[in-house]
Scaffold this active site. Sequence first.
Site, PDB file in Angstrom:
ATOM      1  N   LYS A   9      20.976  71.657  36.102  1.00 56.97           N
ATOM      2  CA  LYS A   9      20.787  72.061  34.804  1.00 56.97           C
ATOM      3  C   LYS A   9      19.690  72.926  33.871  1.00 56.97           C
ATOM      4  O   LYS A   9      19.902  74.154  34.054  1.00 56.97           O
ATOM      5  CB  LYS A   9      21.825  71.626  33.687  1.00 56.97           C
ATOM      6  CG  LYS A   9      23.301  70.665  34.313  1.00 56.97           C
ATOM      7  CD  LYS A   9      23.838  70.307  32.905  1.00 56.97           C
ATOM      8  CE  LYS A   9      23.566  69.033  32.025  1.00 56.97           C
ATOM      9  NZ  LYS A   9      23.251  68.052  33.396  1.00 56.97           N
TER      10      LYS A   9
ATOM     11  N   ARG B  42      29.717  67.938  26.013  1.00 58.80           N
ATOM     12  CA  ARG B  42      30.004  66.981  26.511  1.00 58.80           C
ATOM     13  C   ARG B  42      31.041  66.398  27.373  1.00 58.80           C
ATOM     14  O   ARG B  42      31.110  65.307  27.246  1.00 58.80           O
ATOM     15  CB  ARG B  42      28.887  66.178  26.692  1.00 58.80           C
ATOM     16  CG  ARG B  42      27.724  66.543  27.996  1.00 58.80           C
ATOM     17  CD  ARG B  42      26.612  65.570  27.108  1.00 58.80           C
ATOM     18  NE  ARG B  42      25.611  65.488  28.243  1.00 58.80           N
ATOM     19  CZ  ARG B  42      24.229  65.468  28.347  1.00 58.80           C
ATOM     20  NH1 ARG B  42      24.399  66.787  27.996  1.00 58.80           N
ATOM     21  NH2 ARG B  42      23.884  65.104  28.795  1.00 58.80           N
TER      22      ARG B  42
ATOM     23  N   ARG C 274      12.468  62.770  39.956  1.00 61.70           N
ATOM     24  CA  ARG C 274      11.841  63.387  39.073  1.00 61.70           C
ATOM     25  C   ARG C 274      11.149  63.216  38.003  1.00 61.70           C
ATOM     26  O   ARG C 274      10.680  61.942  37.231  1.00 61.70           O
ATOM     27  CB  ARG C 274      13.029  63.440  37.451  1.00 61.70           C
ATOM     28  CG  ARG C 274      12.933  65.555  36.281  1.00 61.70           C
ATOM     29  CD  ARG C 274      14.226  65.465  35.760  1.00 61.70           C
ATOM     30  NE  ARG C 274      15.002  64.187  35.047  1.00 61.70           N
ATOM     31  CZ  ARG C 274      15.447  64.595  34.806  1.00 61.70           C
ATOM     32  NH1 ARG C 274      16.765  66.052  35.121  1.00 61.70           N
ATOM     33  NH2 ARG C 274      15.921  63.367  34.415  1.00 61.70           N
TER      34      ARG C 274
ATOM     35  N   ARG D 258      10.916  60.027  32.041  1.00 59.06           N
ATOM     36  CA  ARG D 258      11.099  60.420  30.622  1.00 59.06           C
ATOM     37  C   ARG D 258      12.018  58.866  30.844  1.00 59.06           C
ATOM     38  O   ARG D 258      12.432  58.224  32.126  1.00 59.06           O
ATOM     39  CB  ARG D 258      13.167  61.183  30.919  1.00 59.06           C
ATOM     40  CG  ARG D 258      12.742  62.711  30.639  1.00 59.06           C
ATOM     41  CD  ARG D 258      13.939  63.464  30.373  1.00 59.06           C
ATOM     42  NE  ARG D 258      15.059  63.198  30.357  1.00 59.06           N
ATOM     43  CZ  ARG D 258      16.638  63.490  30.701  1.00 59.06           C
ATOM     44  NH1 ARG D 258      16.111  64.771  31.056  1.00 59.06           N
ATOM     45  NH2 ARG D 258      17.515  63.499  30.429  1.00 59.06           N
TER      46      ARG D 258
ATOM     47  N   ARG E 156      24.693  56.498  32.898  1.00 60.26           N
ATOM     48  CA  ARG E 156      24.490  58.114  32.528  1.00 60.26           C
ATOM     49  C   ARG E 156      25.204  59.263  33.100  1.00 60.26           C
ATOM     50  O   ARG E 156      26.734  59.721  32.801  1.00 60.26           O
ATOM     51  CB  ARG E 156      23.327  59.202  32.729  1.00 60.26           C
ATOM     52  CG  ARG E 156      22.480  58.504  31.382  1.00 60.26           C
ATOM     53  CD  ARG E 156      21.001  58.965  31.582  1.00 60.26           C
ATOM     54  NE  ARG E 156      20.498  60.688  31.783  1.00 60.26           N
ATOM     55  CZ  ARG E 156      19.528  60.528  32.705  1.00 60.26           C
ATOM     56  NH1 ARG E 156      18.433  59.716  32.922  1.00 60.26           N
ATOM     57  NH2 ARG E 156      19.533  62.364  32.660  1.00 60.26           N
TER      58      ARG E 156
HETATM   59  P1  AP5 Z   1      17.060  68.606  36.551  1.00 64.09           P
HETATM   60  O1  AP5 Z   1      16.642  70.269  36.237  1.00 64.09           O
HETATM   61  O2  AP5 Z   1      16.016  67.503  35.161  1.00 64.09           O
HETATM   62  O3  AP5 Z   1      18.489  68.271  36.291  1.00 64.09           O
HETATM   63  P2  AP5 Z   1      19.794  68.373  34.784  1.00 64.09           P
HETATM   64  O4  AP5 Z   1      20.703  68.813  35.301  1.00 64.09           O
HETATM   65  O5  AP5 Z   1      19.062  68.850  33.653  1.00 64.09           O
HETATM   66  O6  AP5 Z   1      19.454  66.570  34.030  1.00 64.09           O
HETATM   67  P3  AP5 Z   1      19.604  65.260  33.111  1.00 64.09           P
HETATM   68  O7  AP5 Z   1      19.021  64.619  33.877  1.00 64.09           O
HETATM   69  O8  AP5 Z   1      18.449  66.883  32.146  1.00 64.09           O
HETATM   70  O9  AP5 Z   1      21.060  65.624  32.726  1.00 64.09           O
HETATM   71  P4  AP5 Z   1      21.553  64.814  32.103  1.00 64.09           P
HETATM   72  O10 AP5 Z   1      22.915  65.855  31.135  1.00 64.09           O
HETATM   73  O11 AP5 Z   1      21.188  63.626  31.522  1.00 64.09           O
HETATM   74  O12 AP5 Z   1      20.554  64.600  30.525  1.00 64.09           O
HETATM   75  P5  AP5 Z   1      20.270  65.918  29.359  1.00 64.09           P
HETATM   76  O13 AP5 Z   1      18.705  65.872  29.091  1.00 64.09           O
HETATM   77  O14 AP5 Z   1      20.720  66.904  28.801  1.00 64.09           O
HETATM   78  O15 AP5 Z   1      17.018  68.320  37.524  1.00 64.09           O
HETATM   79  C1  AP5 Z   1      16.660  67.146  38.741  1.00 64.09           C
HETATM   80  C2  AP5 Z   1      15.967  66.647  39.541  1.00 64.09           C
HETATM   81  O16 AP5 Z   1      16.141  67.425  40.415  1.00 64.09           O
HETATM   82  C3  AP5 Z   1      14.466  67.017  39.259  1.00 64.09           C
HETATM   83  O17 AP5 Z   1      13.568  66.680  39.307  1.00 64.09           O
HETATM   84  C4  AP5 Z   1      14.791  68.984  39.678  1.00 64.09           C
HETATM   85  O18 AP5 Z   1      13.088  69.117  40.365  1.00 64.09           O
HETATM   86  C5  AP5 Z   1      16.234  68.535  41.184  1.00 64.09           C
HETATM   87  N1  AP5 Z   1      16.377  69.618  41.393  1.00 64.09           N
HETATM   88  C6  AP5 Z   1      17.162  70.391  40.873  1.00 64.09           C
HETATM   89  N2  AP5 Z   1      17.923  71.097  41.537  1.00 64.09           N
HETATM   90  C7  AP5 Z   1      17.419  71.260  42.956  1.00 64.09           C
HETATM   91  C8  AP5 Z   1      17.968  72.055  43.929  1.00 64.09           C
HETATM   92  N3  AP5 Z   1      18.875  72.660  43.954  1.00 64.09           N
HETATM   93  N4  AP5 Z   1      17.328  70.800  44.882  1.00 64.09           N
HETATM   94  C9  AP5 Z   1      17.005  69.958  44.891  1.00 64.09           C
HETATM   95  N5  AP5 Z   1      16.180  69.184  43.603  1.00 64.09           N
HETATM   96  C10 AP5 Z   1      16.426  69.524  43.077  1.00 64.09           C
HETATM   97  O19 AP5 Z   1      21.114  64.421  28.283  1.00 64.09           O
HETATM   98  C11 AP5 Z   1      20.115  62.868  27.665  1.00 64.09           C
HETATM   99  C12 AP5 Z   1      20.629  62.585  26.822  1.00 64.09           C
HETATM  100  O20 AP5 Z   1      21.258  63.171  25.539  1.00 64.09           O
HETATM  101  C13 AP5 Z   1      22.263  62.663  27.162  1.00 64.09           C
HETATM  102  O21 AP5 Z   1      22.277  61.137  28.131  1.00 64.09           O
HETATM  103  C14 AP5 Z   1      22.956  61.973  25.536  1.00 64.09           C
HETATM  104  O22 AP5 Z   1      22.466  60.624  24.695  1.00 64.09           O
HETATM  105  C15 AP5 Z   1      21.823  63.211  24.701  1.00 64.09           C
HETATM  106  N6  AP5 Z   1      23.027  63.948  24.948  1.00 64.09           N
HETATM  107  C16 AP5 Z   1      22.680  65.701  25.322  1.00 64.09           C
HETATM  108  N7  AP5 Z   1      23.727  66.363  25.160  1.00 64.09           N
HETATM  109  C17 AP5 Z   1      24.802  65.736  24.263  1.00 64.09           C
HETATM  110  C18 AP5 Z   1      25.776  66.119  24.511  1.00 64.09           C
HETATM  111  N8  AP5 Z   1      26.003  67.385  24.569  1.00 64.09           N
HETATM  112  N9  AP5 Z   1      26.450  65.323  23.554  1.00 64.09           N
HETATM  113  C19 AP5 Z   1      26.003  64.053  23.286  1.00 64.09           C
HETATM  114  N10 AP5 Z   1      24.964  63.491  24.074  1.00 64.09           N
HETATM  115  C20 AP5 Z   1      24.318  63.980  24.651  1.00 64.09           C
HETATM  116 MG    MG Z   2      18.575  68.907  32.268  1.00 61.68          MG
END
Ligand code: AP5
Ligand code: MG
Length: 221
Positions: A15, A90, A129, A163, A174
């Site tokens: 994402k 979410r 990552r 992270r 997660r």
């Molecule tokens: P990356 O782009 O970083 O993936 P991502 O989908 O953004 O993954 P996140 O870990 O950020 O998602 P998340 O939903 O767990 O975390 P968030 O910060 O939102 O890519 C991942 C890796 O893959 C990278 O190394 C990249 O280089 C590689 N990659 C990407 N595309 C690729 C491809 N096509 N091929 C190969 N490699 C590739 O949330 C964190 C925490 O915040 C949650 O756990 C929760 O506690 C809280 N939170 C956030 N939003 C909410 C909400 N709406 N409600 C409640 N709590 C929330």
């Molecule tokens: Mg992200």
Amino acid sequence: MPNYILLLGGPGAGKGTQAQYLCQHFGLPQVASGDLFRDNLKRETELGKLARQYMNRGALVPDDLTIQMIRERLSQPDAKAGALLDGFPRTTPQAEALDSLLAEFGGKVDAVLYVKVREGVLLERLSGRWTCKGAQQHTYHLLFNPPKIAGRCDVDGAALFQRPDDTPEVQAERIQVFFRQTAPLIEFYARRGQLIEIGGERPITEVTAALIAAAAAATRK
Ligand code: AP5
Ligand code: MG
């Protein structure tokens, strides 16, 4: 009328990686709930302190706190013409709150892009990552998307770090939380005819091209 595009997908689906390209293409700000929480954590705000206890164990932050944070962010001037939402909503209550919020701003959800990636691939991505310490939190992967200079962000030169929620136990939690609490939104938006599923297990540039084409078609409607 403002344009609001949602990016839905499991942890590690890409994402954040894709959001930067979509935002550049459509001229929209990226509103990433996880990034906003991490920014609060860094600044040691009350919200950051509350969010930390949930994030560190891979649980979702309570809906009321999350919705209030997004309301404030979407009220800022740069989001008046719309936004790309990464990681929000979410849960079903968050999706319902978003509908009301966007109606207040004279808009609606225009497209929901679901980046589909299998569980094993999600884990592989999260474990390699590295994230930039800079404000935009660019992400890299040791094997799939390495930085030009080891340990440094290509864009702003900031140091890269892993992270705290990227330990194997928290990654697994997660992913489970995604399938339990967020996957119902796939059905929620599919029933409204708004869901666009994009295969995310392809090279980054191919996924970007597919997302841009799908979002462009959906926002023209
Ligand atoms: P990356 O782009 O970083 O993936 P991502 O989908 O953004 O993954 P996140 O870990 O950020 O998602 P998340 O939903 O767990 O975390 P968030 O910060 O939102 O890519 C991942 C890796 O893959 C990278 O190394 C990249 O280089 C590689 N990659 C990407 N595309 C690729 C491809 N096509 N091929 C190969 N490699 C590739 O949330 C964190 C925490 O915040 C949650 O756990 C929760 O506690 C809280 N939170 C956030 N939003 C909410 C909400 N709406 N409600 C409640 N709590 C929330
Ligand atoms: Mg992200």
